[in-house]
Design an enzyme around this catalytic site. Structure first.
Site, short mmCIF file in Angstrom:
data_model
loop_
_atom_site.label_atom_id
_atom_site.label_comp_id
_atom_site.label_asym_id
_atom_site.label_seq_id
_atom_site.Cartn_x
_atom_site.Cartn_y
_atom_site.Cartn_z
N TYR A 132 0.83 -1.21 0.00
CA TYR A 132 0.00 0.00 0.00
C TYR A 132 0.87 1.26 0.00
O TYR A 132 1.79 1.40 0.81
CB TYR A 132 -0.94 0.04 1.22
CG TYR A 132 -2.04 -1.02 1.22
CD1 TYR A 132 -2.31 -1.80 0.09
CD2 TYR A 132 -2.81 -1.25 2.35
CE1 TYR A 132 -3.31 -2.77 0.09
CE2 TYR A 132 -3.83 -2.21 2.36
CZ TYR A 132 -4.06 -2.97 1.22
OH TYR A 132 -5.05 -3.93 1.24
N SER A 168 -5.87 -14.02 0.93
CA SER A 168 -6.78 -12.98 0.43
C SER A 168 -7.13 -13.27 -1.02
O SER A 168 -6.21 -13.48 -1.84
CB SER A 168 -6.10 -11.61 0.53
OG SER A 168 -6.89 -10.62 -0.09
N LYS A 206 -23.43 8.59 -2.18
CA LYS A 206 -23.00 9.97 -2.49
C LYS A 206 -22.66 10.19 -3.97
O LYS A 206 -22.51 11.32 -4.41
CB LYS A 206 -21.83 10.38 -1.60
CG LYS A 206 -20.51 9.67 -1.87
CD LYS A 206 -19.46 10.16 -0.86
CE LYS A 206 -18.14 9.45 -1.05
NZ LYS A 206 -17.15 9.87 -0.05
N GLN A 253 -16.37 9.75 9.11
CA GLN A 253 -16.80 8.53 8.39
C GLN A 253 -16.66 7.32 9.31
O GLN A 253 -17.55 6.47 9.37
CB GLN A 253 -15.96 8.32 7.13
CG GLN A 253 -16.16 9.39 6.07
CD GLN A 253 -15.26 9.18 4.85
OE1 GLN A 253 -14.35 8.36 4.86
NE2 GLN A 253 -15.49 9.96 3.81
#
Ligand SMILES: NC(=O)c1ccc[n+]([C@@H]2O[C@H](COP(=O)([O-])OP(=O)(O)OC[C@H]3O[C@@H](n4cnc5c(N)ncnc54)[C@H](OP(=O)(O)O)[C@@H]3O)[C@@H](O)[C@H]2O)c1
Length: 333
Positions: free
Chosen positions: A54, A151, A216, A291
């Site tokens: 990441y 994963s 949204k 959030q």
């Protein structure tokens, strides 16, 4: 916050976990990242998910700094290896060499002696499975990873890993981290039944479809400022596939259903995922602490069968179910 066992293991994790893909070290500044982690801890999130890849390895460093000083026994840190972390032929995949080197680098960046869960970020077709599982087992025996998982592996790959582990006496994988949401249900046909039978917990990613299920993004509308869809550093490319009018129009039909359930749309999406079998946690992403605070309110919510059916009816044909969509690259990236 409610806590669940990670699969059949003795480890308890927060049913809403916090992950830092796309955000830490790239879309958001370090102070926003730290504020999200602080809000997560304050709301009872104990489980944090990241990966070596990441933000080109920066995300683990940001998370390590944000968690610095937090009592280690109070949190669970999960990371992963597979995708490239450098330009070399061995800076990727699930060979013993890369697993050992990447795990040590992750521990340094995360400022910890061990991770609670070490995950194979994808299946590596270029490495014998036994080599990967033996390296994972060594990490466990060395105390550098407490548990191991995978994963986005297919049902037959998970089954084969369990068979080899049982045969060789290796530590068994206890988890799988697949994409799963109201819109993306490809694990339901094959992966979930196998994992339920074997006690492999699902820590599911993109449960809000990267923000789409917040409602949204309006069909034909302007992209919300500061959202993932406007993130030129990488996020925009990942969410693009969902930004289609037929999807966005159907998603708007969830609004009255959420209102009827007394929830916001994002809470409805998270409660839906958490209600499914063998789900251990939903990993949320967030760019702002508000959030996190809104999303954690989905913990402990039970949706009535009428609400579950209304969701299916509203989404209809846009739901993706094909199990073949669970895939890893044929060769290392
Ligand atoms: N194993 C894998 O291959 C894999 C792949 C992907 C992700 N993951 C893991 O799963 C984690 C979560 O993935 P994700 O970030 O795609 O999850 P997500 O929860 O589906 O989407 C998160 C994004 O949605 C928007 N959002 C969330 N809550 C909101 C709210 N209440 N109001 C408005 N917008 C909201 C935010 O983006 P904006 O504010 O920018 O719009 C946020 O960053 C990752 O961090 C990572 O740990 C794993």
């Amino acid at each position: 916050m409610e806590y669940r066992h990670l699969g059949r293991s003795g480890l308890k994790i927060s049913e809403i976990a916090y992950g830092n893909w796309i955000t830490h070290g790239s879309q958001v500044e370090e102070d926003a990242a730290a504020a999200c982690v602080a809000a997560a801890l304050d709301e009872g999130i104990t489980t944090f998910d990241t990966a070596d890849v990441y933000a080109g390895t920066r995300a683990e460093s940001v998370l390590g700094r944000a968690l610095h000083g937090v009592r280690r026994e109070s949190i669970e840190i999960f990371t992963k290896a597979f995708w490239p972390t450098g330009r070399g032929a061995n800076d990727r995949g699930l060979s013993r060499k890369h697993i050992m080197e990447s795990a040590h680098a992750s521990l340094r960046r995360l400022q910890t002696d061990y991770v609670d869960l070490y995950q194979a970020h994808r299946y590596d077709h270029e490495t014998p499975l036994e080599e990967t599982l033996r390296a994972f087992d060594d990490l466990v025996r060395q105390g550098k990873a407490l548990y191991v998982g995978v994963s986005e592996w297919r049902a037959e790959q998970i089954a084969e890993a369990l068979r080899i582990a049982d045969q060789m006496g290796f530590d068994r994988i206890i988890s799988n981290q697949p994409q799963y949401s109201m819109l993306w249900r490809v694990i339901e046909a094959e992966v979930l039944p196998l994992c339920e039978k074997e006690g492999i917990g699902q820590i599911v990613f993109s449960p809000v479809a990267q923000g789409i299920l917040t409602g949204k993004y309006l069909p034909g509308g302007d992209l919300p400022k500061g959202s993932r869809a406007t993130d030129a550093s990488g996020g925009a490319g990942f969410i693009k596939g969902y930004l289609q009018d037929d999807i966005l129009t159907r998603v708007q039909l969830l609004k009255p259903i959420a209102e009827k359930a007394g929830l916001s749309m994002v809470q409805l999406a998270l409660a839906w995922v958490l209600q499914k079998p063998i789900i251990s946690a939903a990993i949320i992403g967030a760019t702002r602490p508000e959030q996190v605070r809104e999303n954690v309110r989905a913990s402990g919510v039970r949706l009535d069968p009428e609400i579950m059916s209304a969701i299916d009816e509203a989404l209809g044909p846009i739901v993706v179910t094909d199990p073949a969509k669970t895939a890893s690259p044929a060769a290392r990236a």
